[in-house]
Scaffold this active site. Structure first.
Site, PDB file in Angstrom:
ATOM      1  N   GLY A  53      24.247 -39.825 -73.089  1.00  0.00           N
ATOM      2  CA  GLY A  53      23.958 -40.886 -74.046  1.00  0.00           C
ATOM      3  C   GLY A  53      25.054 -40.905 -75.093  1.00  0.00           C
ATOM      4  O   GLY A  53      25.693 -39.884 -75.355  1.00  0.00           O
ATOM      5  N   THR A  54      25.262 -42.057 -75.693  1.00  0.00           N
ATOM      6  CA  THR A  54      26.408 -42.154 -76.598  1.00  0.00           C
ATOM      7  C   THR A  54      26.010 -42.447 -78.039  1.00  0.00           C
ATOM      8  O   THR A  54      25.516 -41.568 -78.715  1.00  0.00           O
ATOM      9  CB  THR A  54      27.420 -43.184 -76.067  1.00  0.00           C
ATOM     10  OG1 THR A  54      26.720 -44.379 -75.676  1.00  0.00           O
ATOM     11  CG2 THR A  54      28.124 -42.653 -74.846  1.00  0.00           C
ATOM     12  N   THR A  55      26.161 -43.659 -78.530  1.00  0.00           N
ATOM     13  CA  THR A  55      26.184 -43.887 -79.975  1.00  0.00           C
ATOM     14  C   THR A  55      24.820 -44.187 -80.592  1.00  0.00           C
ATOM     15  O   THR A  55      24.106 -45.081 -80.152  1.00  0.00           O
ATOM     16  CB  THR A  55      27.154 -45.033 -80.303  1.00  0.00           C
ATOM     17  OG1 THR A  55      28.412 -44.766 -79.678  1.00  0.00           O
ATOM     18  CG2 THR A  55      27.368 -45.146 -81.800  1.00  0.00           C
ATOM     19  N   LYS A  86      17.411 -44.550 -76.040  1.00  0.00           N
ATOM     20  CA  LYS A  86      17.910 -43.376 -76.758  1.00  0.00           C
ATOM     21  C   LYS A  86      17.218 -43.142 -78.091  1.00  0.00           C
ATOM     22  O   LYS A  86      17.520 -42.172 -78.777  1.00  0.00           O
ATOM     23  CB  LYS A  86      19.419 -43.525 -77.016  1.00  0.00           C
ATOM     24  CG  LYS A  86      20.252 -43.787 -75.778  1.00  0.00           C
ATOM     25  CD  LYS A  86      21.703 -43.989 -76.157  1.00  0.00           C
ATOM     26  CE  LYS A  86      22.519 -44.460 -74.962  1.00  0.00           C
ATOM     27  NZ  LYS A  86      23.909 -44.743 -75.349  1.00  0.00           N
ATOM     28  N   ALA A 228      32.393 -45.821 -73.798  1.00  0.00           N
ATOM     29  CA  ALA A 228      31.111 -45.200 -73.459  1.00  0.00           C
ATOM     30  C   ALA A 228      29.941 -45.822 -74.218  1.00  0.00           C
ATOM     31  O   ALA A 228      28.791 -45.489 -73.956  1.00  0.00           O
ATOM     32  CB  ALA A 228      31.167 -43.701 -73.751  1.00  0.00           C
TER      33      ALA A 228
END
EC number: 3.4.25.1
Length: 281
Positions: A53-55, A86, A228
């Site tokens: 998972g990113t931001t 997320k 990403a």
């Protein structure tokens, strides 16, 4: 001969009278192998390819806090999932946004939710926001062995502090180190770009509507420079998850609400591709 509790269908007495208000401690005493950080990994043969998972971004406003995340998960240079979630409620007045190894992060959030629910049932009161932040810090620290093998989890925690009557944000590192952020915060691969956007757009007297717009603007800027991070996907109707926490509790914006903000931002970017301008002075 004493009957086996499993054969009789009865739970052992220790399960019915837990001696600790911590679900993690209880699990560690009876089934430590179920804790994420206690699992034994096979010897590594090169880098581990797992969805990440990113931001995640957050900002406070008078009366509460907004926590939001993009929807993309990556695996190396590949997009592993376009619509991953997320951001999750931790309890009625707090939420967690995950960055890092997706599978472990989701598992940690579920364990954290159980931890808070267990405490409330045993003690009869909710844990303070400060206490919740400390419990999450302990859980992250217990995952240090996994993090050193490339399976790190670095969440962002936000909630409404009933005692102080305001929204608060906490960030973490892989060792469980906790820091309280003031105004805004970001974590994940696109955090440097999202934080830069929020740094220029944030002010202390934001309305709730402005705060939700700000976090989507920040995620858009992150997606603009970080491969990403996924921006609003109008064609697939995939938009960031945006949550608001106030004295009324946790609320997730509906898809209609989020899409309306995202579409207005996209329309504005047709004339200003780099986003809104901040004053020089």
């Amino acid at each position: 001969m004493e009957a086996n509790p499993r054969s009789t269908g009865r739970l052992p007495a220790a399960f019915l009278t837990p001696g600790s208000s911590s679900f993690m401690d209880f699990l560690g005493d009876h089934s430590p192998d179920l804790l994420p950080g206690k699992r034994v990994l096979p010897p590594l043969q090169g880098a581990i390819e797992a969805p990440h998972g990113t931001t995640i971004v957050a900002t406070t406003f008078p009366g509460g806090v907004v926590l939001a995340g993009d929807r993309r998960a990556t695996m190396g240079n590949m997009i592993a999932q376009r619509d991953i979630e997320k951001v999750f409620p931790a309890d009625e007045y707090s939420a967690v946004g995950i960055a890092g190894t997706a599978g472990l992060a989701v598992e940690m959030v579920k364990l954290f939710q159980l931890e808070l629910e267990h405490f409330e049932k045993v003690e009869g009161v909710q844990l303070s926001l400060e206490g919740k932040a400390n419990r999450l810090s302990t859980m992250i620290r217990s995952n240090l062995g996994m993090a050193m093998q490339g399976l790190a989890v670095v969440p962002l925690f936000a909630g409404y502090d009933i005692d102080r009557e305001k929204g608060r944000i906490f960030s973490y590192d892989v060792t469980g180190g906790r820091s309280e952020e003031h105004g805004f915060a970001a974590t994940g691969s696109g955090s440097i770009f999202a934080r830069g956007a929020m740094k220029k757009l944030y002010h202390e007297d934001l309305t709730e509507q402005q705060a939700t717009t700000l976090v989507i603007q920040a995620l858009y800027d992150a997606a603009d420079d970080d491969s990403a991070t996924g921006g609003p996907d109008v064609a697939r109707r995939i938009y960031p998850i945006v949550t608001v926490i106030t004295d009324e509790g946790f609320r997730r914006l509906t898809e209609a609400e989020t899409s309306e903000i995202a579409r207005s931002i996209l329309e504005g970017r047709l004339t200003q591709p780099d986003g809104p301008r901040a004053a020089l002075l």
